[in-house]
Design a protein around this motif. Sequence first.
Motif, PDB file in Angstrom:
ATOM      1  N   PHE A   4       0.854  -1.036   0.001  1.00  0.00           N
ATOM      2  CA  PHE A   4      -0.077   0.033   0.027  1.00  0.00           C
ATOM      3  C   PHE A   4       0.816   1.236  -0.133  1.00  0.00           C
ATOM      4  O   PHE A   4       1.850   1.240   0.753  1.00  0.00           O
ATOM      5  CB  PHE A   4      -1.094   0.194   1.279  1.00  0.00           C
ATOM      6  CG  PHE A   4      -1.975   1.235   1.273  1.00  0.00           C
ATOM      7  CD1 PHE A   4      -3.066   1.146   0.561  1.00  0.00           C
ATOM      8  CD2 PHE A   4      -1.733   2.166   2.101  1.00  0.00           C
ATOM      9  CE1 PHE A   4      -3.996   1.976   0.755  1.00  0.00           C
ATOM     10  CE2 PHE A   4      -2.399   3.243   1.858  1.00  0.00           C
ATOM     11  CZ  PHE A   4      -3.764   3.327   1.361  1.00  0.00           C
ATOM     12  N   THR A  65      -9.582  -1.590   0.490  1.00  0.00           N
ATOM     13  CA  THR A  65      -8.607  -0.351   0.753  1.00  0.00           C
ATOM     14  C   THR A  65      -8.539   0.348   2.014  1.00  0.00           C
ATOM     15  O   THR A  65      -7.539   0.870   2.660  1.00  0.00           O
ATOM     16  CB  THR A  65      -9.349   0.765  -0.224  1.00  0.00           C
ATOM     17  OG1 THR A  65      -9.201   0.118  -1.544  1.00  0.00           O
ATOM     18  CG2 THR A  65      -8.577   2.166  -0.083  1.00  0.00           C
ATOM     19  N   GLN A  69      -5.254   0.748   4.045  1.00  0.00           N
ATOM     20  CA  GLN A  69      -5.069   2.158   4.606  1.00  0.00           C
ATOM     21  C   GLN A  69      -4.717   2.326   6.343  1.00  0.00           C
ATOM     22  O   GLN A  69      -3.616   2.567   6.741  1.00  0.00           O
ATOM     23  CB  GLN A  69      -6.096   3.258   4.500  1.00  0.00           C
ATOM     24  CG  GLN A  69      -6.002   4.482   4.738  1.00  0.00           C
ATOM     25  CD  GLN A  69      -7.070   5.445   4.804  1.00  0.00           C
ATOM     26  OE1 GLN A  69      -8.380   4.931   4.946  1.00  0.00           O
ATOM     27  NE2 GLN A  69      -6.693   6.704   4.634  1.00  0.00           N
ATOM     28  N   LEU A  82      -7.494   9.052   0.795  1.00  0.00           N
ATOM     29  CA  LEU A  82      -7.909   8.593  -0.285  1.00  0.00           C
ATOM     30  C   LEU A  82      -8.481   9.268  -1.265  1.00  0.00           C
ATOM     31  O   LEU A  82      -8.463   8.979  -2.431  1.00  0.00           O
ATOM     32  CB  LEU A  82      -8.868   7.373   0.204  1.00  0.00           C
ATOM     33  CG  LEU A  82      -8.004   6.270   1.078  1.00  0.00           C
ATOM     34  CD1 LEU A  82      -9.186   5.128   1.634  1.00  0.00           C
ATOM     35  CD2 LEU A  82      -6.959   5.379   0.575  1.00  0.00           C
TER      36      LEU A  82
END
Length: 84
Positions: A4, A65, A69, A82
């Motif tokens: 990520f 996601t 995160q 984001l």
Amino acid sequence: MAKFNEVQITEESIQKTRKWFADNAIACIEEVKSGKVYVNDHEDYFVWRKKEAKEYMEGKHDHSTVFLQRAYFIQTGESVALLP
């Protein structure tokens, strides 16, 4: 392992993130039980949140996601927006 924001997320961070989300689901139940938060159907809400906690611990949401995160934040201490 997942990546990520160009950072390889470690297994330790993944486990900590799973626990963070599971603990959060259980904390939501406790807020309803204490009266801090109101929901229409307590029993359905409790079933949903308990299932969610279990699924997080089983790794069923590791690909999302929001999970990545949070894992990135747990690992680096940095928050990545984001949306611009």
